[in-house]
Design a protein around this motif. Structure first.
Motif, PDB file in Angstrom:
ATOM      1  N   ARG A  35      -9.862   9.385  24.303  1.00 16.97           N
ATOM      2  CA  ARG A  35     -10.273  10.422  25.240  1.00 16.97           C
ATOM      3  C   ARG A  35      -9.399  10.363  26.474  1.00 16.97           C
ATOM      4  NH1 ARG A  35     -16.508   9.514  26.209  1.00 16.97           N
ATOM      5  NH2 ARG A  35     -15.759   7.347  26.292  1.00 16.97           N
ATOM      6  N   SER A  36      -8.995  11.517  26.945  1.00 15.21           N
ATOM      7  CA  SER A  36      -8.163  11.604  28.136  1.00 15.21           C
ATOM      8  C   SER A  36      -9.008  11.317  29.373  1.00 15.21           C
ATOM      9  CB  SER A  36      -7.543  12.995  28.246  1.00 15.21           C
ATOM     10  OG  SER A  36      -8.555  13.963  28.444  1.00 15.21           O
ATOM     11  N   ALA A  38      -9.350  13.155  31.932  1.00 14.11           N
ATOM     12  CA  ALA A  38     -10.071  14.378  32.300  1.00 14.11           C
ATOM     13  C   ALA A  38     -11.323  14.542  31.450  1.00 14.11           C
ATOM     14  CB  ALA A  38      -9.151  15.593  32.144  1.00 14.11           C
ATOM     15  N   ARG A  39     -11.219  14.229  30.153  1.00 15.89           N
ATOM     16  CA  ARG A  39     -12.389  14.332  29.268  1.00 15.89           C
ATOM     17  C   ARG A  39     -13.453  13.317  29.669  1.00 15.89           C
ATOM     18  NH1 ARG A  39     -13.180  16.282  24.069  1.00 15.89           N
ATOM     19  NH2 ARG A  39     -15.420  16.210  23.636  1.00 15.89           N
ATOM     20  N   TRP A  42     -15.146  14.599  32.810  1.00 14.41           N
ATOM     21  CA  TRP A  42     -16.058  15.712  32.536  1.00 14.41           C
ATOM     22  C   TRP A  42     -17.345  15.220  31.883  1.00 14.41           C
ATOM     23  CZ3 TRP A  42     -17.853  20.009  33.875  1.00 14.41           C
ATOM     24  CH2 TRP A  42     -18.560  20.839  33.009  1.00 14.41           C
ATOM     25  N   ASN A  43     -17.232  14.230  30.982  1.00 10.81           N
ATOM     26  CA  ASN A  43     -18.436  13.678  30.360  1.00 10.81           C
ATOM     27  C   ASN A  43     -19.337  13.019  31.407  1.00 10.81           C
ATOM     28  OD1 ASN A  43     -17.671  14.511  27.807  1.00 10.81           O
ATOM     29  ND2 ASN A  43     -16.661  12.573  27.300  1.00 10.81           N
ATOM     30  N   ARG A  46     -21.129  15.784  33.349  1.00 10.62           N
ATOM     31  CA  ARG A  46     -22.199  16.393  32.579  1.00 10.62           C
ATOM     32  C   ARG A  46     -23.434  15.508  32.534  1.00 10.62           C
ATOM     33  NH1 ARG A  46     -20.444  18.347  26.836  1.00 10.62           N
ATOM     34  NH2 ARG A  46     -19.768  16.163  26.732  1.00 10.62           N
TER      35      ARG A  46
END
Length: 343
Positions: A35-36, A38-39, A42-43, A46
């Motif tokens: 996973r990057s 940024a990912r 974002w997780n 969320r």
């Protein structure tokens, strides 16, 4: 005697339908997908309910600001369209009815004295506040990033000069100097037929004044990060390969600085919105009758005892907007923190 062949995997690394994984001890292990950053960030956002709510509220305000002309066209009232029937001249031109004249024709009521629709002025004032806040944050971030890169990577006299300039800018009482400079600059740029300054030019002066005193915060942050990154192996490798200074700064160092830059930008926007509202409240920002939340609060303070809704509505909306932006900035900072658990 038959020969046992190992199970065959397809191109995705998974067993084909009907294959028996018993003969391969690694077949039952789950495939780990990378996973990057940024990912991952974002997780985290969320999963953070407060940050997610702040994000939704911020997006809602932005959408309302973008659709302000459409929304006011649906109501039939512009930001400077008076409704003489909504105010009562016998009571000093205060709104008719209760709660500041809130009705089906005026969703948030009307302004005392003028009869302007408060909903139209609030949504158009939101456009002004967000425009000044985001534009000044973008400008100060760009200038701060360039100055921080130059100071941190160059070192020597360049770093000394830029660092002293940053110290001077950080020592200025920002609000006082903006209050003093803004009317002077605007009066020197009289452009319309009435001897005043064009409204777009006034906004530009306001954006420039806020950005001039805000870039040093980002520059100081970027400089500190560059001082650490310039000693890393990938920078040494770029120098060995005869990479130019611009390539090292903008292709090697800058991509590794997006997290602190984004955090600085996210925290600068609400601060700039508050500054713009304060300037308009003091009469050196947006000039009435052009809508702005700061000028609305300034006018509403005169009618608080007679019409408290006139002060309550823009005041609460400004509080919600700035609070949402601050919470969103804090959430982004926590999500991009490399020391946090990778969840």
């Amino acid at each position: 005697m038959t020969t046992q062949h190992p199970p065959v995997q397809n191109a995705t690394g998974t067993m084909p339908p009907g294959a028996d994984p018993a003969g391969d001890p690694l077949a039952a292990e789950p495939v780990v997908a990378g996973r990057s950053p940024a990912r991952i960030a974002w997780n985290r956002i969320r999963r953070d309910k407060v940050t997610l709510v702040a994000f939704v509220v911020t997006v809602l305000f932005i959408v309302i600001a973008l659709l302000a002309p459409v929304l006011t066209a649906l109501t039939g009232w512009g930001p400077i369209t008076p409704d003489g029937r909504a105010i009562n001249p016998d009571t000093g031109n205060f709104p008719r009815g209760s709660l500041g004249g809130i009705s089906a024709h005026h969703l948030l009521g009307v302004e005392p004295g003028t009869g302007y629709d408060l909903f139209a002025r609030v949504v158009h004032g939101l456009r002004t506040s967000l425009l000044v806040g985001f534009a000044s944050a973008v400008l100060s971030t760009v200038v701060g990033v360039v100055a921080g890169l130059a100071a941190g990577y160059s070192g020597g006299w360049v770093d000394s000069v830029l660092s002293r300039v940053m110290d001077v800018m950080l020592a200025f009482p920002q609000l006082l100097f903006i209050i003093a400079l803004t009317p002077v600059i605007q009066n020197a740029l009289q452009t319309n037929s009435h001897g005043g300054t064009d409204e777009n030019l006034r906004l530009l002066v306001l954006v420039l004044n806020i950005a001039v005193f805000a870039w040093a915060y980002t520059a100081r942050l970027v400089r500190g990060q560059v001082l650490s990154l310039r000693e890393r192996e990938f920078v040494d490798a770029a120098r060995i390969m005869s990479a130019g200074r611009a390539h090292i700064l903008f292709r090697q160092l800058l991509p590794n600085l997006w997290a602190p830059i984004l955090i600085s930008f996210a925290l600068a926007v609400p601060q700039n919105i508050t500054t713009e509202a304060a300037l308009s409240y003091l009469g050196v920002g947006v000039v009435p009758p052009n809508p702005d939340w700061g000028s609305l609060l300034s006018d509403a303070s005169q009618y608080f005892l007679q019409d408290p809704m006139y002060l309550f509505i823009p005041g609460v909306l400004l509080l919600v907007l700035v609070l949402a932006l601050n919470l969103l900035g804090d959430g982004v900072r926590d999500a991009l923190d490399p020391r946090a658990a990778r969840t």
